[in-house]
Design a protein around this motif. Structure first.
Motif, short mmCIF file in Angstrom:
data_model
loop_
_atom_site.label_atom_id
_atom_site.label_comp_id
_atom_site.label_asym_id
_atom_site.label_seq_id
_atom_site.Cartn_x
_atom_site.Cartn_y
_atom_site.Cartn_z
N SER A 215 0.87 -1.17 0.00
CA SER A 215 0.00 0.00 0.00
C SER A 215 0.90 1.21 0.00
O SER A 215 1.81 1.32 0.83
CB SER A 215 -0.88 0.03 1.25
N ILE A 216 0.65 2.12 -0.95
CA ILE A 216 1.45 3.34 -1.04
C ILE A 216 0.55 4.56 -0.89
O ILE A 216 -0.66 4.47 -1.08
CB ILE A 216 2.22 3.43 -2.37
N VAL A 217 1.17 5.68 -0.55
CA VAL A 217 0.45 6.95 -0.56
C VAL A 217 1.02 7.76 -1.72
O VAL A 217 2.22 7.93 -1.85
CB VAL A 217 0.55 7.70 0.79
N LEU A 218 0.13 8.19 -2.62
CA LEU A 218 0.53 8.99 -3.77
C LEU A 218 0.80 10.42 -3.33
O LEU A 218 0.28 10.88 -2.31
CB LEU A 218 -0.58 8.99 -4.83
N LYS A 219 1.59 11.16 -4.09
CA LYS A 219 1.93 12.55 -3.77
C LYS A 219 0.65 13.38 -3.56
O LYS A 219 0.54 14.14 -2.61
CB LYS A 219 2.78 13.13 -4.91
N LYS A 220 -0.32 13.20 -4.45
CA LYS A 220 -1.56 14.00 -4.37
C LYS A 220 -2.42 13.63 -3.16
O LYS A 220 -3.28 14.40 -2.76
CB LYS A 220 -2.37 13.85 -5.64
N ASN A 221 -2.17 12.46 -2.56
CA ASN A 221 -2.96 12.00 -1.42
C ASN A 221 -2.23 12.10 -0.09
O ASN A 221 -2.69 11.55 0.90
CB ASN A 221 -3.41 10.55 -1.64
N GLN A 222 -1.08 12.79 -0.07
CA GLN A 222 -0.30 12.84 1.17
C GLN A 222 -1.06 13.50 2.31
O GLN A 222 -0.95 13.08 3.45
CB GLN A 222 1.03 13.54 0.93
N ARG A 223 -1.84 14.52 2.03
CA ARG A 223 -2.59 15.19 3.09
C ARG A 223 -3.70 14.31 3.64
O ARG A 223 -3.91 14.25 4.85
CB ARG A 223 -3.19 16.51 2.59
N SER A 224 -4.42 13.61 2.77
CA SER A 224 -5.54 12.77 3.21
C SER A 224 -5.06 11.42 3.74
O SER A 224 -5.74 10.80 4.54
CB SER A 224 -6.52 12.54 2.06
N GLY A 225 -3.90 10.97 3.25
CA GLY A 225 -3.37 9.67 3.67
C GLY A 225 -4.02 8.49 2.96
O GLY A 225 -3.85 7.35 3.37
N GLU A 226 -4.79 8.76 1.90
CA GLU A 226 -5.45 7.69 1.14
C GLU A 226 -4.42 6.76 0.52
O GLU A 226 -3.46 7.21 -0.09
CB GLU A 226 -6.31 8.30 0.03
N LEU A 227 -4.62 5.45 0.70
CA LEU A 227 -3.65 4.46 0.23
C LEU A 227 -4.08 3.84 -1.09
O LEU A 227 -5.27 3.69 -1.36
CB LEU A 227 -3.48 3.36 1.28
#
Length: 64
Positions: A16-28
């Motif tokens: 499971s990774i966190v994308l750059k655009k999802n770093q604030r939300s932490g969506e995996l």
């Protein structure tokens, strides 16, 4: 297992990774590792990888 140590991550592993655009939300995002992009043996925010779908992000979890 920790995603901060390069030795823990293998090509083809489910992660499971966190994308750059999802770093604030932490969506995996879940996928298989195609390439390991971080050269150092560890990184405090997670090892950067490219998934087989082309997504690039930092590993937060390694599935077994």
């Amino acid at each position: 297992m920790e995603g901060t140590k390069r030795a823990n991550i293998k090509i083809g592993a489910q992660v499971s990774i966190v994308l750059k655009k999802n770093q604030r939300s932490g969506e995996l995002t879940v996928g298989s590792v195609e390439k390991i992009l971080t050269n150092s043996p560890n990184h405090p925010h997670g090892i950067k990888v490219r998934l087989d779908g082309g997504d690039v992000g930092r590993v937060k979890q390694i599935h077994q």
